[in-house]
Structure formats: C-alpha cells, structure tokens
Design an enzyme around this catalytic site. Structure first.
Site, short mmCIF file in Angstrom:
data_model
loop_
_atom_site.label_atom_id
_atom_site.label_comp_id
_atom_site.label_asym_id
_atom_site.label_seq_id
_atom_site.Cartn_x
_atom_site.Cartn_y
_atom_site.Cartn_z
N LYS A 1 -9.07 -10.79 -24.41
CA LYS A 1 -8.15 -9.84 -24.31
C LYS A 1 -6.92 -10.21 -24.91
O LYS A 1 -6.61 -11.20 -24.87
CB LYS A 1 -7.96 -9.16 -22.84
CG LYS A 1 -7.23 -7.74 -22.86
CD LYS A 1 -8.44 -6.58 -22.98
CE LYS A 1 -7.82 -5.39 -22.66
NZ LYS A 1 -8.95 -4.45 -22.48
N1 GLU Z 1 -10.07 -1.90 -24.94
C1 GLU Z 1 -11.52 -1.39 -24.84
C2 GLU Z 1 -12.11 -1.97 -23.52
O1 GLU Z 1 -11.21 -2.21 -22.59
C3 GLU Z 1 -12.35 -1.73 -26.10
C4 GLU Z 1 -12.42 -3.23 -26.30
C5 GLU Z 1 -13.46 -3.42 -27.65
O2 GLU Z 1 -13.83 -2.54 -28.31
O3 GLU Z 1 -13.44 -4.58 -28.00
O4 GLU Z 1 -13.14 -2.03 -23.28
#
Ligand code: GLU
Length: 384
Positions: free
Chosen positions: A74
């Site tokens: 993240k």
């Molecule tokens: N931000 C989204 C999540 O928390 C998508 C993450 C992604 O597609 O890599 O799952």
C-alpha cells in the site's frame, strides 16, 4: 509475519504560486511471497506510515484470501487532494512515482487507486514509470483509464464486489436484497456503486452519509439523483435538505444491510451497541474496530469482512494486469462474470471454514490467507 520493506520518500513540488512544499510519501510492501506487491495509493490528510502499514497488511490477507497471485502493499501521501489543482497533483504524483524508482514495476509492486486517487493518478504514474524505463509499461499500475490499458468494469468493481458479498451473506441468512433497507456510509467509488446496485436490485437506501451530510429517508433515497448532485457539487450536502440528520443518527437508522464504505475506524463500540441491522458489509478497509467487531458478533449481526467484501477492486485489477500482459482485452460481461465467480467462490470457501470451526468470517478469511502465505514462504525457502 515480518514486514518485507517500507519506503518513506520526500515529495517536493513547486506550487502554481511559485512556492515549494514537501510532502511525505510512503510505500509499504508487507509480503512478496506469493507474487508482486499489490495495493492502492491513498491521498488523504490523515495518512501516516502506521496507517499504510496496516493497509498493506490487509492487502496481503485480501489477495491471499481471494487466491490472487500477489503479495500485499500500500502507498500513501499525507495531503489533501482538494487543496491542489490538477497540475500540482500531477507534479506530486510524478515525483512520488520517480522517488519509488525500481521498487515498483509490473513484476515488483503494482499500485492502484484508493481514497483520494483515481484513473488520472494512475495514468500519470504509468506515464512517469514508462518514461523512466524507456518504454510503455502498462502493467505497472491498475485502475488506469480504459484507453491506456485499463480494464472495463474496473471502476465499478469494488462496489460490485460489495454487492455480490451482500447477496451471498443475505442468501445464507435468509435476508433477501429485494425490499431490504440499506444504510451506506461513504459516497465515493465504493459506496455510490454499491448503493446503485442495491437500488437496481429492489432494495431501498434509507440512510446515506458522506463527509458533508447524513441523509435519512425511510421511503428510499434516489441514488441516480444523489450521484448527479455529487457529480455537480462534489458532496451530498444540499441534495435533500429536508432529509438531513445529525452524524450519529446514521448509525441508528434500522436496516437489513449496513455498508460502511468510507474510512477505517468508523464502526466504534458505542455505535456497534446501537446499530439495528442484520448484516454489515465492509466496503472500506478496516471500518470496524476490534471491540466493535466483538459486540456485533455477540449481538448476532453477521459481518462480511473488508478482506472479502471489498476485494472486487483488486480482483479486477488482477484481470487488468493479465490483460495488459497479453494486450488482449475482455468484454465487460466477461469481466463481471469472472468477478462474480471468484467472489462467490471465495465467499463459499471462507464461510465453510467459518462454519466448520465456528469462527467469524473475518477469522476464517485470515486463516485461509495466512495458510496460503506461509505455505508459499515455506516452499520458496530461505535465501541464501
Ligand atoms: N485500493 C483498493 C483496495 O484497497 C484496490 C487495490 C488494487 O486494486 O490493487 O483493495
């Protein structure tokens, strides 16, 4: 499990007025045992390294619970995107992408949108990375515009996955969607799409909340009209002045489905004691505190955990990455059908573990995920 790697980067940019500001940016790679890092990039004034660490850990669990071939990662930058014009956001995004250098890439770590970022942010990241490596690399990010190697269905995927999870939970608990009352917190990419799908399936959205307003209407709030208002003004406030209520009222509105789809830490113990609902479907990451989770389970309220309920987004991100590798793109029908199959399959296997061991869906999802991560780690072995 030990965390793999984290980066703190300085992101200096020149504002339109000529002054220079420095932002702090992060990228945390929680695990890379099952594949490249995967997870969103968040722009929000409350972003901290600790928050990004927690979100990266949830991505490891989510990706493994859905059996996607990824680790977990993240990113975040502590800033308020609403305080910047498009040009400034572009410079921030490009500098951040360059600062991450070779730590991201189609086989290394693949960012995607999250709170405060969108398709445009991903287009800038893709272009910056591509310029730096000297060739177009669409697979470095997902959630891109369709014209740049993005996937059909990606925009709606997280909200669609929330709706599919609600259907599965409702089927098991004998709570039909048709005629159900739904309370949705958050009207961004996740909440607005989930609300629309609930409405289309014959449910009534009786409570809706964003950062600007809480709306309550027993007869059901029109989601198409609310979306149009938000597209024009940027917020729910002013849409239905007669239906506006206090912030805390949101948690008291009786419903069959409660969908927290805003930020983490919203469903607090004092709220969990008061909510009158049957099923909580976590659209956001980490919306329920651990103490509130215990209260909901004592009260017999089923919680579909974030790592399952909101996994539709990263699942279609995976489809996007696969399509980018082959440069062959699927139809929206194919994407939605494959998404439904994966979400229903994951729901089935996690709920069988929960039933067999008499544990919550959240604990079951963590068990399924941790077993996969640990088995991958063991089979890879320790280098050197
Ligand atoms: N931000 C989204 C999540 O928390 C998508 C993450 C992604 O597609 O890599 O799952």
């Amino acid at each position: 499990m030990r965390l793999k790697r984290m980066m703190i980067v300085d992101v200096p940019i020149i504002l339109d007025d000529g002054s220079i500001v420095h932002y702090e940016g992060y990228r945390v790679q929680n695990t890379l045992s099952r594949g490249p890092g995967k997870g969103g990039l968040r722009f929000h004034p409350s972003v901290t390294l600790n928050e990004v660490m927690a979100l990266a850990c949830w991505m490891t669990i989510k990706n493994a619970a859905l059996n996607l071939p990824y680790g977990g990662a993240k990113g975040g930058i502590r800033l308020d995107p609403h305080q910047h014009c498009k040009g400034e956001l572009q410079r921030i995004t490009r500098r951040y992408t360059s600062e991450l250098g070779g730590f991201i890439g189609p086989a290394r770590d693949i960012p995607a949108p999250d709170v405060g970022t969108n398709e445009q942010t991903m287009a800038w990241m893709m272009d910056t990375y591509s310029m730096n490596v000297g060739g177009t690399a669409t697979g470095v990010v997902t959630g891109k515009p369709v014209a740049l190697g993005g996937s059909l269905g990606r925009h709606d995927a997280t909200g669609r996955g929330v709706f599919i999870s609600a259907q599965e939970a409702g089927r098991r608990r004998g709570v039909p969607i048709k005629g159900a009352r739904v309370a949705v917190q958050g009207f961004g990419n996740v909440g607005s799409v989930a609300a629309r799908l609930f409405e289309q399936a014959g449910a009534r959205v009786v409570a809706l909340q964003d950062h600007s307003a809480t709306l309550v209407d027993e007869a059901g709030i029109s989601i198409a009209a609310a979306s149009e208002h938000v597209a024009n003004t940027g917020q729910l406030a002013g849409f239905l002045p007669g239906a506006e209520a206090s912030t805390e009222t949101f948690w008291l509105v009786p419903s069959e489905f409660l969908v927290p789809a805003a930020l983490e830490g919203q469903l607090l113990p004092e709220r969990a004691r008061l909510v009158e609902t049957k099923i909580v479907v976590e659209g956001a990451n980490g919306p329920t505190t651990p103490a509130a989770d215990d209260i909901l389970s004592e009260r017999g309220i089923l919680v579909v955990p974030d790592v399952l309920a909101n996994a539709g987004g990263v699942t279609v991100s995976y489809f996007e990455w696969v399509q980018d590798f082959s440069s062959f793109f699927w139809t929206e029908e194919e994407i939605n059908a494959r998404l439904e199959k994966i979400m229903v399959g994951a729901f089935d296997s996690i709920s069988s573990v929960a039933e067999e061991r008499r544990i919550s869906l959240r604990t079951a999802a963590f068990i399924v995920a941790c077993e996969r991560v640990l088995s991958a780690r063991e089979q890879r072995g320790l280098y050197p």
